[in-house]
Design a protein around this motif. Structure first.
Motif, PDB file in Angstrom:
ATOM      1  N   ASP A  18      33.627  20.004  81.601  1.00  0.00           N
ATOM      2  CA  ASP A  18      34.866  19.439  82.471  1.00  0.00           C
ATOM      3  C   ASP A  18      34.727  18.046  82.496  1.00  0.00           C
ATOM      4  O   ASP A  18      34.175  17.489  83.273  1.00  0.00           O
ATOM      5  CB  ASP A  18      34.780  20.120  84.005  1.00  0.00           C
ATOM      6  CG  ASP A  18      35.662  19.786  84.815  1.00  0.00           C
ATOM      7  OD1 ASP A  18      36.894  19.041  84.592  1.00  0.00           O
ATOM      8  OD2 ASP A  18      35.798  20.342  86.017  1.00  0.00           O
ATOM      9  N   GLY A  19      35.936  17.502  81.486  1.00  0.00           N
ATOM     10  CA  GLY A  19      35.950  16.049  81.815  1.00  0.00           C
ATOM     11  C   GLY A  19      34.549  15.392  81.379  1.00  0.00           C
ATOM     12  O   GLY A  19      34.478  14.167  82.004  1.00  0.00           O
ATOM     13  N   SER A  21      32.324  12.764  79.367  1.00  0.00           N
ATOM     14  CA  SER A  21      32.506  11.648  78.559  1.00  0.00           C
ATOM     15  C   SER A  21      31.173  11.074  78.493  1.00  0.00           C
ATOM     16  O   SER A  21      30.207  11.162  79.100  1.00  0.00           O
ATOM     17  CB  SER A  21      33.441  10.664  79.060  1.00  0.00           C
ATOM     18  OG  SER A  21      34.691  10.934  79.353  1.00  0.00           O
ATOM     19  N   ARG A  28      31.965   5.053  71.897  1.00  0.00           N
ATOM     20  CA  ARG A  28      32.408   6.435  72.633  1.00  0.00           C
ATOM     21  C   ARG A  28      32.067   7.470  71.916  1.00  0.00           C
ATOM     22  O   ARG A  28      32.622   7.716  70.685  1.00  0.00           O
ATOM     23  CB  ARG A  28      33.847   6.164  72.895  1.00  0.00           C
ATOM     24  CG  ARG A  28      34.453   7.211  73.643  1.00  0.00           C
ATOM     25  CD  ARG A  28      35.926   7.449  73.528  1.00  0.00           C
ATOM     26  NE  ARG A  28      36.438   7.635  72.413  1.00  0.00           N
ATOM     27  CZ  ARG A  28      37.814   7.637  71.896  1.00  0.00           C
ATOM     28  NH1 ARG A  28      38.605   7.321  72.939  1.00  0.00           N
ATOM     29  NH2 ARG A  28      38.078   7.820  70.848  1.00  0.00           N
ATOM     30  N   GLU A  31      34.982  11.711  74.927  1.00  0.00           N
ATOM     31  CA  GLU A  31      36.002  11.144  75.726  1.00  0.00           C
ATOM     32  C   GLU A  31      36.900  12.316  76.519  1.00  0.00           C
ATOM     33  O   GLU A  31      37.432  12.997  75.976  1.00  0.00           O
ATOM     34  CB  GLU A  31      37.036  10.421  75.124  1.00  0.00           C
ATOM     35  CG  GLU A  31      37.833   9.777  76.008  1.00  0.00           C
ATOM     36  CD  GLU A  31      37.395   8.561  76.682  1.00  0.00           C
ATOM     37  OE1 GLU A  31      37.751   8.352  78.047  1.00  0.00           O
ATOM     38  OE2 GLU A  31      36.172   7.982  76.359  1.00  0.00           O
ATOM     39  N   GLN A  32      36.415  12.591  77.720  1.00  0.00           N
ATOM     40  CA  GLN A  32      37.214  13.734  78.667  1.00  0.00           C
ATOM     41  C   GLN A  32      37.081  15.021  77.927  1.00  0.00           C
ATOM     42  O   GLN A  32      38.175  15.517  78.107  1.00  0.00           O
ATOM     43  CB  GLN A  32      38.545  13.033  79.041  1.00  0.00           C
ATOM     44  CG  GLN A  32      38.444  11.926  79.865  1.00  0.00           C
ATOM     45  CD  GLN A  32      38.070  12.481  81.605  1.00  0.00           C
ATOM     46  OE1 GLN A  32      38.727  13.199  81.900  1.00  0.00           O
ATOM     47  NE2 GLN A  32      37.158  11.751  81.741  1.00  0.00           N
ATOM     48  N   GLY A  34      36.643  18.851  77.487  1.00  0.00           N
ATOM     49  CA  GLY A  34      37.048  19.958  78.539  1.00  0.00           C
ATOM     50  C   GLY A  34      37.337  21.195  77.857  1.00  0.00           C
ATOM     51  O   GLY A  34      38.068  21.294  76.903  1.00  0.00           O
ATOM     52  N   SER A  68      29.098  11.569  83.424  1.00  0.00           N
ATOM     53  CA  SER A  68      30.539  11.505  83.805  1.00  0.00           C
ATOM     54  C   SER A  68      31.342  13.021  83.145  1.00  0.00           C
ATOM     55  O   SER A  68      30.945  13.202  81.989  1.00  0.00           O
ATOM     56  CB  SER A  68      31.102  10.345  82.447  1.00  0.00           C
ATOM     57  OG  SER A  68      32.685  10.568  82.844  1.00  0.00           O
ATOM     58  N   GLY A  69      31.733  13.400  84.187  1.00  0.00           N
ATOM     59  CA  GLY A  69      31.967  14.854  84.016  1.00  0.00           C
ATOM     60  C   GLY A  69      31.272  15.834  84.594  1.00  0.00           C
ATOM     61  O   GLY A  69      30.236  15.476  85.118  1.00  0.00           O
ATOM     62  N   ARG A 222      37.127  13.826  70.961  1.00  0.00           N
ATOM     63  CA  ARG A 222      37.899  14.856  71.696  1.00  0.00           C
ATOM     64  C   ARG A 222      38.033  15.934  71.405  1.00  0.00           C
ATOM     65  O   ARG A 222      37.973  16.212  70.097  1.00  0.00           O
ATOM     66  CB  ARG A 222      39.271  13.900  71.901  1.00  0.00           C
ATOM     67  CG  ARG A 222      39.159  12.542  72.297  1.00  0.00           C
ATOM     68  CD  ARG A 222      40.674  12.052  72.404  1.00  0.00           C
ATOM     69  NE  ARG A 222      41.348  11.803  71.390  1.00  0.00           N
ATOM     70  CZ  ARG A 222      42.390  12.331  70.910  1.00  0.00           C
ATOM     71  NH1 ARG A 222      43.189  13.213  71.814  1.00  0.00           N
ATOM     72  NH2 ARG A 222      42.971  12.588  69.662  1.00  0.00           N
TER      73      ARG A 222
END
Length: 261
Positions: A18-19, A21, A28, A31-32, A34, A68-69, A222
């Motif tokens: 879930d989201g 990163s 990176r 990135e987000q 999910g 993050s997430g 992604r």
């Protein structure tokens, strides 16, 4: 899905990303990201080199901290209930972590002790998995005497000792010959059917994926596709998953999510 209202237990998806990163300094890696995996069945995670697959597996298995997430296993958040979440995971990494100088049985018993299994229970489960993996005749052989296919079977046996609900195999077929790859793939699919186990299979060999398999495609950190393999071909107007994968990763903005034709 809102983390305050997520489902727990048998009603929850087997795995929820879930989201999420992740960065390595300025780079990176994810990135987000999910997606979720339903309970039971064989799920594939694919992507070109550098897509973020290894980073994601490291986050799921706790080798890296998710900052993050959120990652949930059967509704249990890794950030809040790491022991309960990881108890439900079995993992086979790309690089072997077997002790080559211990016997097959000794490797299993040692791993069982790390999971807190009692001596009798550990022996019973070791014997059971040796039979299931067709390794009972090699139980007293040192691991260095096994070929690549048998070592992978031993790693699967080890991952199943604590009876996880989700088995993660990170490029488990890497380095195996074609016959051994096919046998391993068929064996893992049989585990899904017989034990209603969920499997997340990461690979760069797309012939290991069947038309009906759910597939998550990562590209440049992604999720660019989350659908059945056959649906990806239909969406991209291609005949093979390899062609669909090439088209999707060449034009990663052409996102395919679950339910799209």
């Amino acid at each position: 899905m809102n983390s305050t209202t997520h489902l727990v237990g048998d009603a929850a998806p087997m795995l929820e990303i879930d989201g999420v990163s992740h960065r390595y300094g300025p780079h990176r890696a994810l990135e987000q990201v999910g997606f979720s995996l339903a309970r039971g069945g064989f799920h594939a995670l694919v992507g070109p080199n550098g897509a973020g697959k290894s980073t994601l597996i490291a986050l799921i298995t706790g080798l890296l901290r998710c900052r993050s997430g959120e990652i949930r296993v059967a509704g249990q958040a890794l950030s809040r209930h790491p022991r309960e979440a990881r108890r439900r995971l079995g993992v086979v990494f790309q690089q072997t972590t077997l002790d080559l100088d211990l016997s097959v049985r000794q490797n299993l018993l040692y791993h069982a002790s790390l999971h807190g299994l009692g001596r009798r229970q550990a022996r019973e489960r070791c014997d059971r998995e040796l039979v299931r993996q067709q390794l009972e005749a090699r139980a007293n052989d040192k691991v260095r005497q096994l070929n690549g296919g048998h070592r992978r079977r031993l790693e699967i046996a080890r991952a199943l000792l604590h009876e996880p609900e989700l088995l993660i195999l990170d490029e488990a077929s890497a380095g195996l010959d074609t016959a051994s790859r096919q046998a391993l793939n068929a064996h893992v699919r049989a585990l899904c059917r017989e034990r209603h186990m969920s499997v997340l299979w990461t690979t760069h060999l797309l012939d290991e994926i069947d038309d009906a398999d759910p597939v998550v495609v990562l590209c440049a950190g992604r999720v660019i596709a989350d659908s059945q393999a056959q649906a990806l071909c239909i969406h991209t107007g291609t005949r093979t998953l390899q062609d669909a994968f090439s088209r999707l990763t060449t034009k990663p903005d052409n996102v395919v999510m679950e339910g799209q034709p």
